[in-house]
Design an enzyme around this catalytic site. Structure first.
Site, PDB file in Angstrom:
ATOM      1  N   ASN A 154      -0.005   4.669   2.606  1.00  0.00           N
ATOM      2  CA  ASN A 154      -0.339   3.300   3.020  1.00  0.00           C
ATOM      3  C   ASN A 154       0.242   2.915   4.370  1.00  0.00           C
ATOM      4  OD1 ASN A 154       2.120   3.366   1.704  1.00  0.00           O
ATOM      5  ND2 ASN A 154       1.929   1.316   0.847  1.00  0.00           N
ATOM      6  N   LYS A 177       6.875  16.038   2.026  1.00  0.00           N
ATOM      7  CA  LYS A 177       5.456  16.141   1.668  1.00  0.00           C
ATOM      8  C   LYS A 177       4.852  14.763   1.885  1.00  0.00           C
ATOM      9  CE  LYS A 177       3.178  15.395  -1.980  1.00  0.00           C
ATOM     10  NZ  LYS A 177       2.137  14.636  -1.238  1.00  0.00           N
ATOM     11  N   GLU A 180      -1.483  13.531   1.245  1.00  0.00           N
ATOM     12  CA  GLU A 180      -2.543  14.424   1.710  1.00  0.00           C
ATOM     13  C   GLU A 180      -3.676  13.637   2.368  1.00  0.00           C
ATOM     14  OE1 GLU A 180      -0.757  14.826  -0.998  1.00  0.00           O
ATOM     15  OE2 GLU A 180       0.100  16.770  -0.466  1.00  0.00           O
ATOM     16  N   GLU A 252      11.587   4.254  -4.052  1.00  0.00           N
ATOM     17  CA  GLU A 252      10.948   3.007  -3.611  1.00  0.00           C
ATOM     18  C   GLU A 252       9.619   2.955  -4.334  1.00  0.00           C
ATOM     19  OE1 GLU A 252       8.819   0.602  -2.301  1.00  0.00           O
ATOM     20  OE2 GLU A 252       8.716   1.465  -0.287  1.00  0.00           O
ATOM     21  N   LEU A 253       9.593   2.199  -5.430  1.00  0.00           N
ATOM     22  CA  LEU A 253       8.452   2.287  -6.349  1.00  0.00           C
ATOM     23  C   LEU A 253       7.573   1.041  -6.269  1.00  0.00           C
ATOM     24  CD1 LEU A 253      10.434   3.961  -9.268  1.00  0.00           C
ATOM     25  CD2 LEU A 253       9.288   5.031  -7.322  1.00  0.00           C
ATOM     26  N   CYS A 286       3.367  -2.093  -0.959  1.00  0.00           N
ATOM     27  CA  CYS A 286       4.230  -2.278  -2.140  1.00  0.00           C
ATOM     28  C   CYS A 286       4.822  -3.688  -2.192  1.00  0.00           C
ATOM     29  CB  CYS A 286       5.319  -1.225  -2.168  1.00  0.00           C
ATOM     30  SG  CYS A 286       6.222  -1.114  -0.628  1.00  0.00           S
TER      31      CYS A 286
END
Ligand code: NAD
Length: 478
Positions: A154, A177, A180, A252-253, A286
């Site tokens: 994002n 990572k 993608e 960081e959810l 978020c």
């Protein structure tokens, strides 16, 4: 429409671009649905190369003085600014976000490197009072070690910058990572660091099947810390994997930010801020404001004003300078967002604007406003991560604080009031890692960014971000 140079993403193993034959998956422009390139899937042998580099890179980089590490970060910030427009266009192409937002994001990424380039000199230890002549008692702060970092799509530039800034500033190496969906933007951030003089072994960038990569990396004893930004569900899976090796985590959810709008505000001024904040990056943020609780004395006016502004909100390709809101990142998100709307409508909510996908190419969902949504509706409980604002009225202070705090999330919260006393009370009462009062501006390089409750733990940005990458050692010398 702005043009973009798109070069095919490759793996970056120990700072070296690896253009070997690998299985590849397509990268799409979400504004058109067209393929723009493809990314390679790392093999386990590639991950072993990255792990070995991370171990070597850590041993080398931790020995570099904080002053010299800082110089690399500050040079990387300068390179990001020099390359700014090209990188902003890349991020807008890969993610679909508006070019205006991408430019702001690029500047924020540069600010973050610059700030950590300064702040890493201020990682101090402590000298304790001596317990006798000739003795010395010190508390040292040391880099934790190689970090495995997972960045979402994002903020294609901002998320990778956050994942790299603090670890590199403290002397850690990183295997990242990135998402993608936005590989080239992440590689461009990495390249700025390498061009600024970061030792190659210090940084690897890999792509692949997310669960396979995280499972493999987290099982390695080389990795000492896991840093993840993404959904709470995936965060909990990674926490379990990290627990196997007792590895440190920064999580960081998800969030489900409440916005408390009291009756004493300038309604139009709040609406102008609220609509822009809600539809930033099509709500795929978020800290996006989602649950608007509006005092009953201004509720009808607020709802009508919100809907009117949204009807004329310019939606389109992010590379078109006249647009303010782009598409969703992936077609699989369209039925998810529709599901939230249909469920709320079935439970009695009113749809004041939007409520359907847009009939055009690309993965666009209309900016949507729902009113009078019952607490049982899914959207009142699950993170929508899309362009939906939910409006509900409230009557008294305690009830609205209870409503704001009722979910297991605790990332961001916002409140608007002219009353100093109300503002001070809310600062204490709201359960969130970040609270914006009379503002939606909460992310800045010197301030901690992170959540509480199931929105995660640990901070990125600010001195707290450095602390999260350090271990504490006590040395007692007699
Ligand atoms: P998703 O959960 O499939 O992926 C989100 C991100 O997590 C991607 O970058 C993905 O590569 C990564 N990921 C997924 N599984 C992983 C694993 N096992 N190991 C390591 N990384 C993994 O969801 P999506 O459909 O791409 O996005 C929608 C959801 O993602 C939303 O519901 C939202 O909650 C969440 N999300 C949150 C943030 C955030 O900033 N908190 C950012 C992006 C996405």
């Amino acid at each position: 429409m702005l043009s973009v140079d798109y070069s095919e993403p490759e793996l970056l193993l120990g700072g070296v671009r690896v253009a070997l034959a690998r299985e590849r998956e397509p990268v799409f422009n979400p504004a058109t649905g067209e393929q723009i390139g493809s990314y390679p899937l790392a093999t386990t042998a590639d991950l072993d190369v990255a792990l070995a580099a991370a171990q070597r890179g850590f041993e080398q980089w931790r020995g570099v003085t904080a002053h010299d590490r800082g110089k690399v970060l500050k040079r990387a910030a300068q390179l990001l600014r020099e390359r700014g427009e090209g990188l902003a266009r890349l991020a807008a192409l890969e993610s679909g976000k508006s070019i205006h937002e991408a430019r702001i994001e690029l500047n924020a990424a540069a600010d973050l490197f610059e700030w950590y380039g300064e702040e890493c000199r201020r990682v101090y230890g402590r000298l304790l009072v001596s317990r006798g002549a000739g003795t010395r008692l010190t508390v040292r702060k040391e880099p934790i070690g190689p970090v495995a970092a997972f960045a979402p799509w994002n903020f294609p530039l901002g998320n990778p910058a956050r994942k790299l800034g603090a670890p590199l500033a403290t002397g850690c190496s990183v295997i990242m990572k990135p998402a993608e969906d936005t590989p080239a933007s992440a590689l461009a951030i990495a390249q700025s660091l390498l061009d600024a003089g970061l030792p190659p072994d210090t940084l690897s960038i890999v792509f692949g099947v997310p669960a396979q990569i995280s499972t493999y990396l987290l099982a390695s004893p080389v990795i000492r810390k896991v840093s993840f930004t993404g959904s709470t569900v995936v965060g909990k899976q990674l926490l379990k994997l990290a627990a196997e090796g007792a590895k440190r985590t920064t999580m960081e959810l998800g969030g489900h930010a409440p916005v408390l709008v009291f009756g004493d505000v300038d309604v139009d001024a709040v609406l102008d801020l609220a609509v822009a904040a809600k539809f930033r990056n099509a709500g795929q943020v978020c800290v996006s404001p989602t649950r608007f609780y509006v005092h009953e004395s201004i509720y009808q006016r607020f709802a009508a004003g919100f809907a009117a502004r949204v009807q004329s909100w310019p939606v389109g390709d992010g590379l078109d300078e006249s647009q303010r809101m782009g598409p969703l990142i992936h077609p699989r998100r369209l039925p998810v967002i529709q599901g939230f709307v249909d469920d709320a409508r079935d439970r009695g909510a009113r749809v004041l604007a939007g409520g359907t996908r847009l009939e055009r190419r690309g993965w666009f969902y209309a900016p949507t406003v729902l009113a009078d949504v019952p607490d049982e509706a899914r959207i009142m409980n699950e993170e929508p991560f899309g362009p939906i604002a939910v409006l509900n009225p409230f009557r008294d202070h305690d009830a609205v604080v209870h409503a704001a705090n009722r979910l297991p999330y605790g990332l961001a919260a916002y409140a608007f009031t002219e009353s100093r006393r109300t503002a001070a009370l809310l600062g204490e009462q709201i359960e969130a890692g970040m609270v914006g009062i009379n503002t939606f501006r909460i992310g800045m390089s010197d301030a901690p960014f992170g959540g509480v409750k199931e929105s995660g733990h640990g901070s990125e940005e600010g001195p707290e971000g450095l602390e999260a990458c350090l271990v504490t050692k006590f040395v007692s010398e007699a």
